[in-house]
Design a protein around this motif. Structure first.
Motif, mmCIF file in Angstrom:
data_model
loop_
_atom_site.group_PDB
_atom_site.id
_atom_site.type_symbol
_atom_site.label_atom_id
_atom_site.label_comp_id
_atom_site.label_asym_id
_atom_site.label_seq_id
_atom_site.Cartn_x
_atom_site.Cartn_y
_atom_site.Cartn_z
ATOM 1 N N ALA A 1 5.148 -41.268 -31.176
ATOM 2 C CA ALA A 1 6.391 -40.722 -32.341
ATOM 3 C C ALA A 1 7.203 -40.741 -32.245
ATOM 4 N N GLU A 2 8.325 -40.973 -33.792
ATOM 5 C CA GLU A 2 9.131 -41.448 -33.573
ATOM 6 C C GLU A 2 10.556 -39.688 -33.926
ATOM 7 N N GLU B 1 6.662 -35.192 -36.446
ATOM 8 C CA GLU B 1 5.460 -35.764 -36.503
ATOM 9 C C GLU B 1 4.479 -35.016 -35.043
ATOM 10 N N LEU B 2 4.778 -34.811 -34.177
ATOM 11 C CA LEU B 2 4.660 -34.280 -33.412
ATOM 12 C C LEU B 2 3.855 -32.775 -33.435
ATOM 13 N N ALA C 1 5.172 -35.367 -40.203
ATOM 14 C CA ALA C 1 3.727 -35.793 -40.170
ATOM 15 C C ALA C 1 3.746 -37.045 -41.434
ATOM 16 N N PHE D 1 3.940 -40.034 -40.024
ATOM 17 C CA PHE D 1 3.326 -40.938 -38.546
ATOM 18 C C PHE D 1 2.264 -40.821 -39.350
ATOM 19 N N LYS E 1 8.871 -36.592 -24.310
ATOM 20 C CA LYS E 1 8.815 -38.527 -24.394
ATOM 21 C C LYS E 1 8.144 -38.809 -23.116
#
Length: 358
Positions: free
Chosen positions: A202-203, A207-208, A283, A286, A343
Motif C-alpha cells: 500500500a502506498e 488504499e488500506l 483504493a 491500489f 507499515k
C-alpha cells in the motif's frame, strides 16, 4: 367378512425332517390352521414371511420357527393371498409401489437434496448465531498468538483506521498478520487480518482503508459463514474444522465469495469511506497497481494473493474511481506518522513470530 375355506398344503413343522401333507384352513380373518391326520397346528397369518417361488409352488417361512416350511400351490384364493406376505424383489416399499415409481421418487428426492445443498449456504449462513460463528472461528484458526504484529503506535493507527470503515458500536477485530503474502482475510467470528505483504504494497492509508473496509463488509454482510458452508460443507457446524492455524488461515485466505457478495463488500467499503470523508481514489489506484503487477491487465490470470479470489480489478477500480466526488477536498484518513507506524508494525515488534508453513 371374508369366507373361510380349506386348501391343500404341504409343510415341514421345523422340528424334524418329516414332510406333512394335509390342509391349510383359514378362518377368514387372521388365523391359519394346518390340519394333518396326525397333527394340527394353529398360528397367525402375520407370522409368515415369503421364502421362495418353486415350479407350481409358493414357499413360506415362519418368523417364530426359522426351519418351518409351508408349500402352497401357485393359484391361491384372492382373500387368502391378500393375507399372505408377497414376494419381495427389491424391498418392501419398492415392491408395493413398483420399481418405476420408486425410481422416479428417488430421482425427485435426490434432485431436492442437491438443490437444498446448493442453496443452503445462501439462507443458512446469515442465520448462524454469532456465538456459533465465534466458536467455529476459534476452532478453525485457534490462537494466533504472537503471529499478529503489535506496537503501541501501530495498534493506535489500525484502531483509528478501523473506526473510519466500521462505525458500528461493537467493532470488528482487526490485526496485521506477519505474512509476506499480498492478501487479507475475513475470519468467522468477526475478525479481519491484513497480511503484512499487502500493507507493504500500500502506498497510502486510503488504499488500506479500501481493503480493510471490503473485508469488514464481508463480516457485516455475514458473507463469511455463507462461503464457509459452501466451501467446507455443513460439517463445520457439526464437527468444527482443522485447528492448524496456518493451514486454516491459508484456506480461509483462498476462500472464494460469490460475485454478488464481492460487490456487496465493495459497496459497503465505499459507503463507509464516503461517511468518513475518505477518498476512494486510493483504493482505485491500489486495485489498478495490483492488476498491473500481476499481469491481469494483460489478460493473464491473477497471481496467488488478494486478487486471486476476487473479481476483476479493473471493474472494481472503476467503481471506486466513480465514487469520488469531483473537487472534493478529502481529509487524510491517517497522518504520515500513523501510516508509517502501521507499515512498520511487524518490523518493529520484537516478539512477533512468522507463520510456519511446514
Amino acid at each position: 367378512m371374508d369366507e373361510a375355506f380349506r386348501i391343500a398344503a404341504q409343510w415341514y413343522d421345523g422340528t424334524n425332517a418329516i414332510r406333512h401333507t394335509g390342509e391349510l384352513a383359514w378362518d377368514g380373518r387372521e388365523t391359519l390352521t394346518l390340519d394333518a391326520p396326525s397333527s394340527q397346528e394353529t398360528f397367525a397369518a402375520s407370522d409368515l414371511r415369503y421364502g421362495e417361488n418353486r415350479p407350481g409352488q409358493h414357499v413360506y417361512h415362519r418368523e417364530s420357527l426359522p426351519d418351518f416350511r409351508l408349500m402352497l400351490a401357485d393359484e391361491l384364493p384372492a382373500g387368502l393371498a391378500s393375507k399372505l406376505p408377497a414376494k419381495s424383489v427389491y424391498g418392501g416399499w419398492i415392491d408395493r409401489v413398483g420399481l418405476g415409481k420408486a425410481a422416479a421418487g428417488f430421482a425427485v428426492v435426490s434432485a431436492a437434496a442437491v438443490a437444498l445443498f446448493l442453496t443452503a449456504p445462501d439462507w443458512l449462513g446469515p442465520r448462524i448465531p454469532d456465538s456459533w460463528e465465534r466458536n467455529i472461528g476459534e476452532a478453525m484458526v485457534g490462537d494466533l498468538g504472537n503471529r499478529v504484529c503489535h506496537t503501541p503506535a501501530g495498534d493506535a493507527a489500525l484502531t483509528k483506521l478501523l473506526a473510519k470503515v466500521d462505525p458500528a458500536e461493537v467493532k470488528v477485530r482487526a490485526g496485521v498478520a506477519n505474512m509476506g503474502m499480498v492478501n487479507a482475510v475475513a475470519l468467522p467470528g468477526g475478525q479481519v487480518l491484513l497480511f503484512d505483504g499487502l500493507v507493504q504494497q500500500a502506498e497510502s492509508p486510503e488504499e488500506l482503508a479500501g481493503v480493510l473496509g471490503h473485508e469488514v463488509g464481508h463480516v457485516r454482510e455475514r458473507h463469511v459463514m455463507t462461503a464457509l458452508i459452501r466451501q467446507f460443507g455443513l460439517s463445520i457446524l457439526l464437527a468444527g474444522a482443522d485447528s492448524g492455524v496456518t493451514n486454516s488461515l491459508f484456506g480461509l485466505a483462498s476462500m472464494g465469495y460469490s460475485r454478488e457478495a464481492e460487490r456487496e463488500a465493495d459497496a459497503f467499503a465505499r459507503a463507509r469511506m464516503e461517511e468518513s470523508d475518505i477518498s476512494p481514489l486510493g483504493a482505485a489506484r491500489f486495485f489498478e497497481r495490483l492488476a498491473d503487477d500481476s499481469g491481469e491487465s494483460d489478460g493473464a490470470p491473477a497471481a496467488l494473493g488478494w486478487l486471486a479470489s476476487h473479481p476483476a480489478s479493473g471493474e472494481r477500480a472503476e467503481a471506486f474511481r466513480e465514487a469520488a466526488e469531483e473537487g472534493e477536498d478529502y481529509t487524510p484518513v491517517l497522518t504520515a506518522d500513523e501510516f508509517a507506524a502501521l507499515k512498520s508494525m511487524c518490523a518493529n515488534d520484537p516478539d512477533v513470530e512468522e507463520f510456519d508453513f511446514f
